[in-house]
Motif scaffolding. Structure first.
Motif, PDB file in Angstrom:
ATOM      1  N   LYS A 149      -5.637  -4.829   1.626  1.00  0.00           N
ATOM      2  CA  LYS A 149      -6.293  -6.381   1.077  1.00  0.00           C
ATOM      3  C   LYS A 149      -5.078  -7.246   1.025  1.00  0.00           C
ATOM      4  N   GLU A 150      -4.073  -6.858   0.766  1.00  0.00           N
ATOM      5  CA  GLU A 150      -2.917  -7.902   0.715  1.00  0.00           C
ATOM      6  C   GLU A 150      -2.626  -8.334   2.137  1.00  0.00           C
ATOM      7  N   ILE A 151      -2.604  -7.561   3.208  1.00  0.00           N
ATOM      8  CA  ILE A 151      -2.207  -7.953   4.359  1.00  0.00           C
ATOM      9  C   ILE A 151      -3.447  -8.925   4.974  1.00  0.00           C
ATOM     10  N   GLU A 152      -4.628  -8.528   4.642  1.00  0.00           N
ATOM     11  CA  GLU A 152      -5.831  -9.197   4.954  1.00  0.00           C
ATOM     12  C   GLU A 152      -5.574 -10.884   4.576  1.00  0.00           C
ATOM     13  N   ARG A 197      -1.847  -0.693  12.059  1.00  0.00           N
ATOM     14  CA  ARG A 197      -3.019  -1.222  11.791  1.00  0.00           C
ATOM     15  C   ARG A 197      -2.755  -2.823  11.727  1.00  0.00           C
ATOM     16  N   ARG A 198      -1.601  -3.090  11.842  1.00  0.00           N
ATOM     17  CA  ARG A 198      -1.278  -4.542  11.667  1.00  0.00           C
ATOM     18  C   ARG A 198      -0.959  -4.838  13.107  1.00  0.00           C
ATOM     19  N   GLN A 233       7.788 -13.384  11.819  1.00  0.00           N
ATOM     20  CA  GLN A 233       6.839 -12.653  10.763  1.00  0.00           C
ATOM     21  C   GLN A 233       6.681 -11.086  10.955  1.00  0.00           C
ATOM     22  N   GLU A 234       7.866 -10.799  11.540  1.00  0.00           N
ATOM     23  CA  GLU A 234       7.911  -9.277  12.251  1.00  0.00           C
ATOM     24  C   GLU A 234       7.518  -8.168  11.411  1.00  0.00           C
ATOM     25  N   THR A 235       7.925  -8.573  10.000  1.00  0.00           N
ATOM     26  CA  THR A 235       7.856  -7.253   8.820  1.00  0.00           C
ATOM     27  C   THR A 235       6.414  -7.095   8.692  1.00  0.00           C
TER      28      THR A 235
END
Lengths: 439, 75
Positions: free
Chosen positions: B55-58, A136-137, A193-195
């Protein structure tokens, strides 16, 4: 004039285009070079021109046949004639081109790069990475103005299922001479920022359909191969696969296809969860149903079974009863044997005892009889003696012998003093009573 | 079972294992309720993973974007 006379009117030349530029009037000016076998240094160089009237025909022809735009860096086979201009000097006037030469050259070059990547052991590296469960990222390497990027974002964020994606764009120039370095720089930025990311998507949309040279570059392929997270391509071309496509984790044709692929992963996972839920419910219900049936069958067969069991048990009881009877009889027999044996012995003993007792009694009675007889004899003798004594003592007899007894007032008189004067006395004689008076 | 440290794939594998146990008849009727409960919790966990919003990633991504823009305007 001498050139025209001494050289053939035209001939085929193979060369690499080092520079190429089309001016406002449609004339194309090129610089052709030939490198030595090492590919490092240039050993021949020539200027060339394709006049607009020719270029208008050559350009689409080449692009259709070679499926790539004529561009700098390409090896070409061209038909040219040598021209000399007093002001500009010698130049080649190109009148025709052989696209298959370029195609062959490009294919060869591509194959060389592939072989090199394989030889270096990196070709399969990105492919061997596992796609995350639910990616999802997403890091996107694309041109911020590319139409393909818009398609991708729309598709991804407006999915009807409510899956959430986090997309970050790492802008890069996606075509032209700068593209290779720009894309590599963007990949490096992602790498830092791979992680934060599950995967990288390289997308390109719009722009020249055939300007894909940068995606066939060794260095870009090398970066993609060794990228630590999966790289997906959606370069937007239908025909040949570029080297970037070949080494990417997953190759998709268009940016939209990449978005669909990502949604598809979630869709599949979603479907799988739903299937598992259904299967779970079904299996659980089935198991319960099976158990219910088993129970029902059990209940149905329980009654007859119990009856049968009871019958069998009562049969058993009967048999056991018989056994007990037999056994008891046997026991009684054996016991009565014992008892009768004991009785016999008792009989015998008592009889013996009786005999002994009888004997004793007989003996005793004899003794007693003897004692009694002796006693009786003695008593008889004593009686006889007493009889004789008595006879001597009998007052009648004494009276007969002449003795008498005198009474006064009913009492025996033993002293004459006790009787008053003229007392009336009564004397008992043998043959009667004599009355007298004291003188 | 500790769901928090579990990945989606592990959870799915765990569900599949339970299903297989039921299917192959290894499961006792006595265990069934417990296992079904366990499986449905895992399913819920998986479903959650599908739609979860990070939320954190966002936030991090937003911050990164802002700093990028800042850098650009500096140039």
């Amino acid at each position: 004039m001498s050139l025209k006379n001494n050289l053939p009117s035209s001939f085929w030349v193979t060369a690499e285009i080092s520079e190429m530029k089309v001016n406002y009037s449609g004339h194309c000016y090129l610089e052709l070079i030939e490198k030595d076998t090492s590919g490092e240094s240039i050993k021949a160089k020539a200027r060339a021109t394709i006049w607009a009237s020719v270029y208008r025909m050559i350009e689409p022809y080449f692009e259709t046949a070679a499926r790539t735009k004529l561009a700098a860096g390409m090896k070409v086979m061209v038909k040219a004639s040598v021209e000399f201009h007093e002001l500009y000097g010698l130049s080649l006037n190109i009148t025709d081109i052989e696209p298959s030469y370029t195609v062959g050259e490009m294919a060869m070059k591509k194959q060389e790069i592939i072989n090199r990547l394989i030889a270096e052991g990196v070709f399969e590296m990105n492919k061997s990475l596992f796609l995350p469960d639910l990616p999802r990222r997403i890091a996107v390497v694309s041109s911020s103005t590319a139409a393909g990027l818009g398609d991708f974002m729309d598709q991804l964020t407006r999915n009807n299922f409510g899956y959430q994606f986090y997309v970050k764009l790492f802008p890069a120039v996606m075509q032209g001479a700068e593209a290779e370095q720009s894309i590599i720089a963007a990949l490096d930025a992602v790498f830092e920022q791979e992680t934060l990311f599950d995967l990288v998507v390289i997308i390109r949309g719009g722009g020249a359909q055939s300007d894909l040279n940068c995606f066939n570059s060794y260095w870009l392929a090398y970066h993609i191969c060794q990228f630590p997270i999966p790289v997906l391509t959606g370069i937007g071309h239908e025909q040949d696969e570029t080297i970037a496509d070949l080494v990417a984790h997953t190759r998709l044709k268009t940016p939209t296809a990449v978005a669909e692929f990502l949604i598809g992963i979630f869709r599949q996972a979603d479907q799988k969860i739903n299937d598992l839920s259904v299967t779970l419910a079904e299996l659980a219900t089935e198991l319960v149903e099976i158990e219910k049936n088993r129970f029902r069958t059990f209940m149905l067969s329980l009654k007859p079974a119990v009856r049968k069991y009871l019958a069998a048990s009562s049969g058993n009881l009967h048999v056991q009863g018989i056994h007990i009877k037999g056994f008891t009889k046997q026991m009684l027999l054996s016991e009565s044997g014992v008892v009768s044996r004991r009785g016999d012995r008792l009989n015998r003993l008592s009889r013996q005892l009786l005999l002994v007792s009888e004997h004793r009694i007989v003996l005793k009675s004899r003794q007693i009889q003897e004692i009694i007889r002796k006693y009786a004899d003695r008593q008889k003798h004593l009686l006889e003696l007493l009889e004789k004594k008595c006879m001597y003592l009998d007052p009648f007899l004494v009276l007969k012998r002449g003795y008498s007894v005198t009474y006064f007032a009913g009492k025996v008189v033993k002293d004459p003093q006790t009787v008053p004067e003229h007392g009336e006395l009564s004397t008992r004689l043998a043959e009667g009573i004599l009355k007298s008076k004291k003188i | 079972m500790n769901n928090t440290s579990m990945t989606y794939t592990e959870a799915v594998a765990a569900i599949e294992e339970i299903l297989q146990q039921i299917e192959t008849g290894e499961m006792d009727i006595d265990e069934l309720a417990e296992k079904v409960k366990q499986a449905s919790e895992l399913l819920k966990f998986c479903k959650g993973k599908l739609f979860q919003t990070e939320k954190e990633i966002e936030k991090i991504l937003k911050e990164m974007e802002n700093s990028d823009e800042g850098r650009k305007s500096d140039e």
